[in-house]
Write a protein that holds these residues in place. Structure first.
Motif, short mmCIF file in Angstrom:
data_model
loop_
_atom_site.label_atom_id
_atom_site.label_comp_id
_atom_site.label_asym_id
_atom_site.label_seq_id
_atom_site.Cartn_x
_atom_site.Cartn_y
_atom_site.Cartn_z
N LEU A 137 0.63 -1.19 0.19
CA LEU A 137 0.02 0.00 -0.01
C LEU A 137 0.85 1.19 -0.05
CD1 LEU A 137 -2.81 1.36 0.23
CD2 LEU A 137 -2.68 1.01 2.53
N ARG A 138 1.87 1.16 0.77
CA ARG A 138 2.87 2.40 0.78
C ARG A 138 3.48 2.56 -0.55
NH1 ARG A 138 6.79 3.83 5.42
NH2 ARG A 138 4.92 3.41 6.56
N THR A 139 3.86 1.50 -1.37
CA THR A 139 4.45 1.58 -2.63
C THR A 139 3.35 2.12 -3.62
OG1 THR A 139 5.83 -0.37 -2.11
CG2 THR A 139 5.38 0.30 -4.51
N ASP A 140 2.16 1.90 -3.25
CA ASP A 140 1.27 2.18 -4.30
C ASP A 140 1.05 3.86 -3.91
OD1 ASP A 140 0.58 -0.25 -5.49
OD2 ASP A 140 -1.17 -0.51 -4.06
N ARG A 141 1.10 4.17 -2.72
CA ARG A 141 0.77 5.69 -2.71
C ARG A 141 1.98 6.54 -2.90
NH1 ARG A 141 -3.39 6.09 -4.01
NH2 ARG A 141 -3.51 3.80 -4.09
N GLU A 142 3.14 5.84 -2.68
CA GLU A 142 4.25 6.69 -2.90
C GLU A 142 4.40 6.98 -4.54
OE1 GLU A 142 9.16 6.08 -2.71
OE2 GLU A 142 7.67 4.71 -1.98
N SER A 143 4.04 6.02 -5.35
CA SER A 143 4.02 5.94 -6.74
C SER A 143 2.95 6.98 -7.23
CB SER A 143 3.75 4.58 -7.28
OG SER A 143 3.89 4.64 -8.65
N SER A 144 1.75 6.97 -6.57
CA SER A 144 0.93 7.85 -6.93
C SER A 144 0.99 9.23 -6.52
CB SER A 144 -0.54 7.45 -6.43
OG SER A 144 -1.02 6.23 -6.71
N LEU A 145 1.59 9.55 -5.40
CA LEU A 145 2.03 10.81 -5.15
C LEU A 145 3.41 11.29 -6.07
CD1 LEU A 145 2.04 10.65 -0.89
CD2 LEU A 145 0.75 12.23 -2.43
N MET A 146 4.17 10.80 -6.46
CA MET A 146 5.17 11.03 -7.35
C MET A 146 4.64 11.39 -8.64
SD MET A 146 7.85 11.09 -5.64
CE MET A 146 8.96 11.31 -6.98
N ASP A 147 3.66 10.64 -9.28
CA ASP A 147 2.85 11.03 -10.22
C ASP A 147 2.34 12.33 -10.19
OD1 ASP A 147 3.63 8.64 -11.37
OD2 ASP A 147 2.07 7.78 -11.40
N MET A 148 1.73 12.49 -9.18
CA MET A 148 0.90 13.99 -8.87
C MET A 148 1.72 15.01 -8.98
SD MET A 148 -2.37 12.77 -6.56
CE MET A 148 -1.86 11.60 -5.53
N ILE A 149 2.77 14.86 -8.29
CA ILE A 149 4.14 15.94 -8.12
C ILE A 149 4.61 16.42 -9.38
CG2 ILE A 149 6.31 16.14 -7.31
CD1 ILE A 149 5.67 14.77 -4.58
N THR A 150 4.71 15.07 -10.25
CA THR A 150 5.31 15.46 -11.71
C THR A 150 4.35 16.26 -12.40
OG1 THR A 150 6.38 13.43 -11.63
CG2 THR A 150 5.89 14.41 -13.93
N GLU A 151 3.05 16.03 -12.31
CA GLU A 151 1.94 16.60 -13.01
C GLU A 151 1.86 18.09 -12.58
OE1 GLU A 151 -0.07 15.99 -15.61
OE2 GLU A 151 1.36 14.05 -15.76
N ALA A 152 1.80 18.16 -11.34
CA ALA A 152 1.98 19.66 -10.56
C ALA A 152 2.87 20.52 -10.99
CB ALA A 152 2.04 19.57 -9.01
N HIS A 153 4.23 19.72 -11.04
CA HIS A 153 5.29 20.59 -11.71
C HIS A 153 5.03 21.14 -13.07
CE1 HIS A 153 8.40 21.00 -8.59
NE2 HIS A 153 7.93 19.73 -8.34
N LYS A 154 4.46 20.02 -14.02
CA LYS A 154 4.00 20.41 -15.23
C LYS A 154 3.00 21.56 -15.23
CE LYS A 154 4.98 15.92 -17.28
NZ LYS A 154 4.31 14.67 -17.86
N ASN A 155 2.17 21.35 -14.33
CA ASN A 155 1.09 22.53 -14.57
C ASN A 155 1.74 23.80 -14.00
OD1 ASN A 155 -0.88 20.92 -15.15
ND2 ASN A 155 -1.56 20.37 -13.11
N LEU A 156 2.88 24.13 -12.99
CA LEU A 156 3.50 25.01 -12.75
C LEU A 156 4.02 25.54 -13.74
CD1 LEU A 156 4.54 27.07 -10.42
CD2 LEU A 156 6.14 25.33 -9.90
N ALA A 157 4.78 24.98 -14.80
CA ALA A 157 5.53 25.34 -15.91
C ALA A 157 4.72 26.12 -16.74
CB ALA A 157 6.16 24.28 -16.53
N LYS A 158 3.38 25.52 -17.01
CA LYS A 158 2.41 26.28 -17.76
C LYS A 158 1.43 27.47 -17.31
CE LYS A 158 1.52 21.58 -19.80
NZ LYS A 158 0.58 20.50 -19.99
N ALA A 159 1.78 27.52 -15.95
CA ALA A 159 0.81 28.61 -15.02
C ALA A 159 1.01 29.99 -15.84
CB ALA A 159 1.22 28.49 -13.62
N GLU A 160 -0.02 30.58 -16.06
CA GLU A 160 0.11 32.08 -16.71
C GLU A 160 -0.15 33.27 -15.61
OE1 GLU A 160 -2.71 31.99 -19.82
OE2 GLU A 160 -1.33 30.40 -21.03
N THR A 161 -0.70 32.91 -14.67
CA THR A 161 -1.04 34.08 -13.58
C THR A 161 -0.41 33.83 -12.24
OG1 THR A 161 -3.14 33.17 -12.69
CG2 THR A 161 -3.32 34.55 -14.61
N VAL A 162 -0.25 34.92 -11.42
CA VAL A 162 0.41 34.68 -10.14
C VAL A 162 -0.64 33.62 -9.38
CG1 VAL A 162 0.99 35.83 -7.99
CG2 VAL A 162 1.52 36.82 -10.27
#
Length: 132
Positions: free
Chosen positions: A58-83
């Motif tokens: 379960l920890r492995t599942d959650r860790e992997s999911s969190l890493m995927d979400m962190i990656t997506e959040a960084h992609k969204n940060l790079a695309k962010a247009e407003t403050v």
């Protein structure tokens, strides 16, 4: 590694990706054409390939999911247009990193931190007091 092992690993990765997205075992079974028992074996194989075992699954599942979400959040940060968008992404990244740290046991509970601070003097040296 034999060709059959490689194809099983690829199938296990596909099953695991679906599992992380929240697809239940029966749904995975229908999508990839496996029996529910085969789905369980593919999930076990994927976890083994990731290094998880037994109670750590379960920890492995959650860790992997969190890493995927962190990656997506960084992609969204790079695309962010407003403050406001950037600030929201930064808060999301910080929150996800905090959750990951907690999952990995890298974060001390606030009560424990407070108790430890009580037994250290102003120079940050333990004064010998025992917490009971």
């Amino acid at each position: 590694m034999a060709a059959n092992d490689e194809s099983l690993d690829l199938e296990a990765e596909r099953v695991y990706r679906l599992w992380k997205k929240g697809v239940h075992r029966r749904g995975i079974s229908r999508r990839v054409g496996l029996t529910p028992d085969q789905v369980d074996r593919r999930l076990a194989r994927a976890r083994k390939n990731l290094g998880g075992d037994g109670l750590d699954d379960l920890r492995t599942d959650r860790e992997s999911s969190l890493m995927d979400m962190i990656t997506e959040a960084h992609k969204n940060l790079a695309k962010a247009e407003t403050v406001a968008e950037r600030n929201a992404c930064i808060r999301t990244v910080a929150d996800l990193n905090m959750k990951l740290a907690k999952l990995l046991g890298l974060e001390m509970p606030a009560k424990l931190t407070l108790e430890l601070e009580k037994v250290f003097n102003s120079e940050g040296v333990w004064d010998g007091e025992v917490i009971e």
